[in-house]
Design a protein around this motif. Structure first.
Motif, PDB file in Angstrom:
ATOM      1  N   PHE A  82       4.087  -5.058  -2.373  1.00 30.21           N
ATOM      2  CA  PHE A  82       3.176  -5.321  -1.257  1.00 30.21           C
ATOM      3  C   PHE A  82       1.958  -6.112  -1.713  1.00 30.21           C
ATOM      4  CE2 PHE A  82      -0.610  -4.284   1.173  1.00 30.21           C
ATOM      5  CZ  PHE A  82      -0.218  -4.589   2.464  1.00 30.21           C
ATOM      6  N   SER A  83       1.371  -5.712  -2.835  1.00 31.16           N
ATOM      7  CA  SER A  83       0.139  -6.341  -3.311  1.00 31.16           C
ATOM      8  C   SER A  83       0.392  -7.504  -4.249  1.00 31.16           C
ATOM      9  CB  SER A  83      -0.726  -5.301  -4.039  1.00 31.16           C
ATOM     10  OG  SER A  83      -0.050  -4.833  -5.202  1.00 31.16           O
ATOM     11  N   HIS A  84       1.662  -7.822  -4.492  1.00 30.68           N
ATOM     12  CA  HIS A  84       2.066  -8.851  -5.447  1.00 30.68           C
ATOM     13  C   HIS A  84       1.710  -8.471  -6.882  1.00 30.68           C
ATOM     14  CE1 HIS A  84       2.754 -12.961  -7.124  1.00 30.68           C
ATOM     15  NE2 HIS A  84       3.702 -12.946  -6.186  1.00 30.68           N
ATOM     16  N   GLN A  85       1.543  -7.193  -7.154  1.00 29.90           N
ATOM     17  CA  GLN A  85       1.351  -6.743  -8.532  1.00 29.90           C
ATOM     18  C   GLN A  85       2.673  -6.823  -9.283  1.00 29.90           C
ATOM     19  OE1 GLN A  85      -0.961  -2.870  -7.663  1.00 29.90           O
ATOM     20  NE2 GLN A  85      -1.558  -3.429  -9.752  1.00 29.90           N
ATOM     21  N   SER A  86       2.564  -7.097 -10.575  1.00 31.62           N
ATOM     22  CA  SER A  86       3.742  -7.171 -11.425  1.00 31.62           C
ATOM     23  C   SER A  86       4.348  -5.785 -11.622  1.00 31.62           C
ATOM     24  CB  SER A  86       3.362  -7.769 -12.782  1.00 31.62           C
ATOM     25  OG  SER A  86       4.418  -7.622 -13.700  1.00 31.62           O
ATOM     26  N   ALA A  87       5.664  -5.735 -11.691  1.00 34.70           N
ATOM     27  CA  ALA A  87       6.361  -4.464 -11.914  1.00 34.70           C
ATOM     28  C   ALA A  87       5.973  -3.833 -13.244  1.00 34.70           C
ATOM     29  CB  ALA A  87       7.870  -4.673 -11.856  1.00 34.70           C
ATOM     30  N   VAL A  88       5.630  -4.654 -14.228  1.00 33.98           N
ATOM     31  CA  VAL A  88       5.288  -4.103 -15.548  1.00 33.98           C
ATOM     32  C   VAL A  88       3.949  -3.382 -15.524  1.00 33.98           C
ATOM     33  CG1 VAL A  88       6.641  -5.880 -16.727  1.00 33.98           C
ATOM     34  CG2 VAL A  88       4.188  -6.228 -16.387  1.00 33.98           C
ATOM     35  N   ASP A  89       3.148  -3.575 -14.473  1.00 31.57           N
ATOM     36  CA  ASP A  89       1.839  -2.938 -14.380  1.00 31.57           C
ATOM     37  C   ASP A  89       1.848  -1.696 -13.504  1.00 31.57           C
ATOM     38  OD1 ASP A  89       0.656  -4.910 -15.988  1.00 31.57           O
ATOM     39  OD2 ASP A  89       0.325  -6.218 -14.259  1.00 31.57           O
ATOM     40  N   LEU A  90       3.022  -1.293 -13.018  1.00 31.32           N
ATOM     41  CA  LEU A  90       3.110  -0.194 -12.076  1.00 31.32           C
ATOM     42  C   LEU A  90       3.903   0.967 -12.666  1.00 31.32           C
ATOM     43  CD1 LEU A  90       3.988  -2.304  -8.901  1.00 31.32           C
ATOM     44  CD2 LEU A  90       1.755  -1.298  -9.435  1.00 31.32           C
ATOM     45  N   ASP A  91       3.361   2.178 -12.515  1.00 35.26           N
ATOM     46  CA  ASP A  91       4.154   3.348 -12.875  1.00 35.26           C
ATOM     47  C   ASP A  91       5.035   3.723 -11.688  1.00 35.26           C
ATOM     48  OD1 ASP A  91       2.534   4.727 -11.042  1.00 35.26           O
ATOM     49  OD2 ASP A  91       1.317   5.667 -12.607  1.00 35.26           O
ATOM     50  N   GLU A  92       5.802   4.787 -11.823  1.00 38.37           N
ATOM     51  CA  GLU A  92       6.778   5.127 -10.773  1.00 38.37           C
ATOM     52  C   GLU A  92       6.111   5.407  -9.438  1.00 38.37           C
ATOM     53  OE1 GLU A  92      10.606   8.112 -10.017  1.00 38.37           O
ATOM     54  OE2 GLU A  92       9.420   8.259 -11.858  1.00 38.37           O
ATOM     55  N   ALA A  93       5.020   6.160  -9.454  1.00 40.74           N
ATOM     56  CA  ALA A  93       4.345   6.499  -8.200  1.00 40.74           C
ATOM     57  C   ALA A  93       3.737   5.269  -7.550  1.00 40.74           C
ATOM     58  CB  ALA A  93       3.273   7.555  -8.454  1.00 40.74           C
ATOM     59  N   ALA A  94       3.137   4.406  -8.358  1.00 37.40           N
ATOM     60  CA  ALA A  94       2.532   3.194  -7.811  1.00 37.40           C
ATOM     61  C   ALA A  94       3.588   2.259  -7.234  1.00 37.40           C
ATOM     62  CB  ALA A  94       1.720   2.485  -8.893  1.00 37.40           C
ATOM     63  N   MET A  95       4.728   2.134  -7.917  1.00 37.89           N
ATOM     64  CA  MET A  95       5.804   1.300  -7.389  1.00 37.89           C
ATOM     65  C   MET A  95       6.324   1.857  -6.070  1.00 37.89           C
ATOM     66  SD  MET A  95       7.751  -1.346  -7.492  1.00 37.89           S
ATOM     67  CE  MET A  95       7.901  -2.115  -9.120  1.00 37.89           C
ATOM     68  N   GLU A  96       6.443   3.167  -5.977  1.00 43.00           N
ATOM     69  CA  GLU A  96       6.913   3.774  -4.729  1.00 43.00           C
ATOM     70  C   GLU A  96       5.958   3.453  -3.590  1.00 43.00           C
ATOM     71  OE1 GLU A  96       9.491   5.577  -2.224  1.00 43.00           O
ATOM     72  OE2 GLU A  96       9.806   5.175  -4.361  1.00 43.00           O
ATOM     73  N   ARG A  97       4.661   3.491  -3.858  1.00 41.83           N
ATOM     74  CA  ARG A  97       3.684   3.152  -2.813  1.00 41.83           C
ATOM     75  C   ARG A  97       3.817   1.698  -2.393  1.00 41.83           C
ATOM     76  NH1 ARG A  97       0.343   6.472  -6.097  1.00 41.83           N
ATOM     77  NH2 ARG A  97      -0.584   4.658  -7.121  1.00 41.83           N
ATOM     78  N   GLU A  98       4.037   0.812  -3.367  1.00 41.38           N
ATOM     79  CA  GLU A  98       4.204  -0.610  -3.056  1.00 41.38           C
ATOM     80  C   GLU A  98       5.433  -0.830  -2.173  1.00 41.38           C
ATOM     81  OE1 GLU A  98       2.424  -3.450  -4.064  1.00 41.38           O
ATOM     82  OE2 GLU A  98       0.842  -2.164  -4.834  1.00 41.38           O
ATOM     83  N   ILE A  99       6.523  -0.170  -2.508  1.00 44.66           N
ATOM     84  CA  ILE A  99       7.771  -0.291  -1.742  1.00 44.66           C
ATOM     85  C   ILE A  99       7.554   0.158  -0.307  1.00 44.66           C
ATOM     86  CG2 ILE A  99      10.100   0.654  -1.479  1.00 44.66           C
ATOM     87  CD1 ILE A  99      10.236   0.725  -4.584  1.00 44.66           C
ATOM     88  N   GLU A 100       6.944   1.329  -0.148  1.00 46.36           N
ATOM     89  CA  GLU A 100       6.766   1.889   1.188  1.00 46.36           C
ATOM     90  C   GLU A 100       5.780   1.063   2.017  1.00 46.36           C
ATOM     91  OE1 GLU A 100       8.540   4.183   2.737  1.00 46.36           O
ATOM     92  OE2 GLU A 100       9.757   4.095   0.900  1.00 46.36           O
ATOM     93  N   ARG A 101       4.722   0.571   1.388  1.00 47.03           N
ATOM     94  CA  ARG A 101       3.754  -0.242   2.140  1.00 47.03           C
ATOM     95  C   ARG A 101       4.411  -1.528   2.640  1.00 47.03           C
ATOM     96  NH1 ARG A 101      -1.934  -1.269  -0.534  1.00 47.03           N
ATOM     97  NH2 ARG A 101      -2.410  -1.873   1.628  1.00 47.03           N
ATOM     98  N   ASN A 102       5.244  -2.146   1.815  1.00 45.19           N
ATOM     99  CA  ASN A 102       5.907  -3.364   2.271  1.00 45.19           C
ATOM    100  C   ASN A 102       6.895  -3.060   3.394  1.00 45.19           C
ATOM    101  OD1 ASN A 102       5.151  -5.929   1.445  1.00 45.19           O
ATOM    102  ND2 ASN A 102       7.007  -6.302   0.280  1.00 45.19           N
ATOM    103  N   ARG A 103       7.662  -1.987   3.242  1.00 47.86           N
ATOM    104  CA  ARG A 103       8.607  -1.629   4.306  1.00 47.86           C
ATOM    105  C   ARG A 103       7.883  -1.368   5.621  1.00 47.86           C
ATOM    106  NH1 ARG A 103      12.694   2.270   0.833  1.00 47.86           N
ATOM    107  NH2 ARG A 103      14.124   0.617   0.188  1.00 47.86           N
TER     108      ARG A 103
END
Length: 247
Positions: free
Chosen positions: A96-117
């Protein structure tokens, strides 16, 4: 410095750790045209060129970039997204925020996924984000299994044609970017796809007479479309390609 080094190591490891191996069946080649981020010219000029050649593209979008200006282009609008979707183009996912996957832990990635959806459902409830592309092309060996549970595929920017046993969570993609490739290079990739019966994925950003360092001219895109036509290579979205290979 240490974080950047960790990111490079994680990206390199991600190339070799297959989260979702899949053998492509021996069949005719195909090509997917993909566009990253949200340049309005990709949804305009890029989509129009594809449609004139009977094809549709895949647009990997970040909700935070919609309708926003950048240093290189104006972001596409919600109306443009709806038009793309209803015309048969695929709306797909970055973070969602265009952050790199390498900078995200599991919880942060889940938030990115859900915000984009949630963001794209609010634009059109029938938009299903089935496929992902790593922002900046940086894959994370730690996030690949998580992404495999959320998406049918994840695309990188490691050039080459996908053939034989591939990793659905690290699809190869070759540049449709003027500063990185010329018409001879485009032809070479199409010839490789035909010879291997593989899946060529091209990626870029804007499509303009004076493109950004990350985009292409209409001339280069037209050459790629004609290269597909000349070799009878079908132009398909990533979602359609995955259906064709039984993934």
């Amino acid at each position: 410095m240490w974080s950047a080094l960790q990111g490079r190591v994680s990206n390199r490891l991600a190339r070799h750790f297959r989260a979702a191996p899949h053998r492509l069946p021996a069949r005719a080649p195909m090509v997917s045209f993909t566009f990253d981020d949200a340049p309005d010219s990709a949804a305009g000029e890029g989509a129009e060129l594809l449609e004139k050649h009977g094809g549709r593209g895949t647009f990997y979008l970040s909700g935070s970039l919609i309708d926003q200006p950048s240093d290189h282009w104006q972001g596409l609008s919600n109306d443009a997204i709806v038009r793309l979707h209803r015309a048969g183009h695929e709306i797909a996912c970055h973070t969602f925020s265009h952050q790199s996957a390498v900078d995200l832990d599991e919880a942060a990635m889940e938030r990115e996924i859900e915000r984009n959806r949630d963001h794209f459902r609010s634009i059109d409830s029938s938009i299903m984000l089935e496929n992902f592309a790593y922002p900046y092309g940086l894959a994370s060996v730690w996030r690949k299994p998580q992404l495999a549970r959320a998406y049918r595929s994840a695309r990188g920017i490691l050039p080459g044609v996908n053939h034989g046993v591939i990793d659905l969570q690290f699809l190869r993609a070759s540049p449709l970017i003027d500063r990185d490739i010329d018409t001879t290079g485009i032809d070479r990739y199409f010839d490789e796809a035909v010879a291997s019966g593989g899946w060529l994925i091209l990626y870029g950003h804007d499509v303009a007479d004076r493109p950004s360092p990350y985009g292409c001219t209409p001339h280069l895109m037209c050459h790629a479309l004609k290269a597909a036509e000349k070799r009878s290579v079908p132009i398909v979205t990533v979602a359609e390609a995955l259906r064709r290979i039984g993934a």
